[in-house]
Design a protein around this motif. Structure first.
Motif, mmCIF file in Angstrom:
data_model
loop_
_atom_site.group_PDB
_atom_site.id
_atom_site.type_symbol
_atom_site.label_atom_id
_atom_site.label_comp_id
_atom_site.label_asym_id
_atom_site.label_seq_id
_atom_site.Cartn_x
_atom_site.Cartn_y
_atom_site.Cartn_z
ATOM 1 N N GLY A 6 -1.950 -1.797 9.114
ATOM 2 C CA GLY A 6 -2.269 -1.818 10.530
ATOM 3 C C GLY A 6 -2.035 -0.447 11.128
ATOM 4 O O GLY A 6 -1.324 0.387 10.559
ATOM 5 N N GLY A 7 -2.626 -0.203 12.277
ATOM 6 C CA GLY A 7 -2.489 1.118 12.906
ATOM 7 C C GLY A 7 -2.934 2.198 11.943
ATOM 8 O O GLY A 7 -3.966 2.089 11.298
ATOM 9 N N VAL A 45 9.956 0.201 10.549
ATOM 10 C CA VAL A 45 8.790 0.792 11.189
ATOM 11 C C VAL A 45 8.021 -0.339 11.864
ATOM 12 O O VAL A 45 7.477 -1.217 11.184
ATOM 13 N N TRP A 46 8.016 -0.328 13.197
ATOM 14 C CA TRP A 46 7.243 -1.300 13.965
ATOM 15 C C TRP A 46 5.867 -0.694 14.161
ATOM 16 O O TRP A 46 5.710 0.278 14.907
ATOM 17 N N ILE A 47 4.864 -1.239 13.499
ATOM 18 C CA ILE A 47 3.526 -0.661 13.539
ATOM 19 C C ILE A 47 2.917 -0.806 14.922
ATOM 20 O O ILE A 47 2.199 0.076 15.387
ATOM 21 N N THR A 48 3.201 -1.904 15.587
ATOM 22 C CA THR A 48 2.750 -2.102 16.957
ATOM 23 C C THR A 48 3.832 -2.872 17.707
ATOM 24 O O THR A 48 4.594 -3.612 17.111
ATOM 25 N N LEU A 61 11.775 1.465 3.122
ATOM 26 C CA LEU A 61 11.537 1.104 4.519
ATOM 27 C C LEU A 61 11.111 -0.351 4.630
ATOM 28 O O LEU A 61 10.654 -0.957 3.664
ATOM 29 N N VAL A 62 11.244 -0.868 5.838
ATOM 30 C CA VAL A 62 10.747 -2.203 6.171
ATOM 31 C C VAL A 62 9.718 -2.018 7.281
ATOM 32 O O VAL A 62 9.992 -1.358 8.283
ATOM 33 N N TYR A 63 8.531 -2.571 7.089
ATOM 34 C CA TYR A 63 7.455 -2.449 8.067
ATOM 35 C C TYR A 63 7.246 -3.800 8.727
ATOM 36 O O TYR A 63 7.295 -4.837 8.063
ATOM 37 N N VAL A 64 6.982 -3.790 10.027
ATOM 38 C CA VAL A 64 6.606 -4.999 10.748
ATOM 39 C C VAL A 64 5.168 -4.780 11.201
ATOM 40 O O VAL A 64 4.879 -3.861 11.956
ATOM 41 N N SER A 65 4.269 -5.639 10.695
ATOM 42 C CA SER A 65 2.838 -5.416 10.831
ATOM 43 C C SER A 65 2.155 -6.450 11.721
ATOM 44 O O SER A 65 2.558 -7.616 11.739
#
Length: 86
Positions: A6-7, A45-48, A61-65
Motif C-alpha cells: 500500500g502507499g 510503519v503505519w502505511i496510512t 519492522l512491522v507494517y500496518v497496511s
C-alpha cells in the motif's frame, strides 16, 4: 519477488514472517501488546492513518497496511507459484 503493501511501500516476499488480520474488533490482546512493544521501539510503519486492514511482520519492522491480509497472502502465494514454489 516484491509485495506492494500500500502507499509507496514495497517489501521483499522473502522478508515476510507473517501476515495477520487487523481489526479493532478482532485484535487479540497479545497482538495489541506486540504492536505496542514494537511501536515504542520505533519499528512499526503505519502505511496510512485512515484504514488499517492487516499487519505484516518482518524480521526488522512491522507494517500496518490498508490492504487486506487475504489480498496480501494471495499476492504472496501467486508469486511463489510463479517461481514454482509451493
Amino acid at each position: 519477488m516484491l509485495i506492494h503493501l500500500g502507499g509507496d511501500v514495497v517489501i521483499q516476499n522473502k522478508d515476510v514472517v507473517a501476515i495477520l488480520d487487523y481489526s479493532k474488533r478482532s485484535l487479540d490482546k497479545s497482538i495489541a501488546a506486540f504492536l505496542d512493544h514494537y511501536e515504542q521501539q520505533g519499528k512499526v510503519v503505519w502505511i496510512t492513518e485512515n484504514v488499517s486492514k492487516s499487519i505484516i511482520i518482518t524480521d526488522h519492522l512491522v507494517y500496518v497496511s490498508p490492504i487486506s491480509s487475504f489480498t496480501l497472502n494471495r499476492r504472496r502465494l501467486s508469486e511463489d507459484q510463479e517461481r514454482g514454489e509451493h
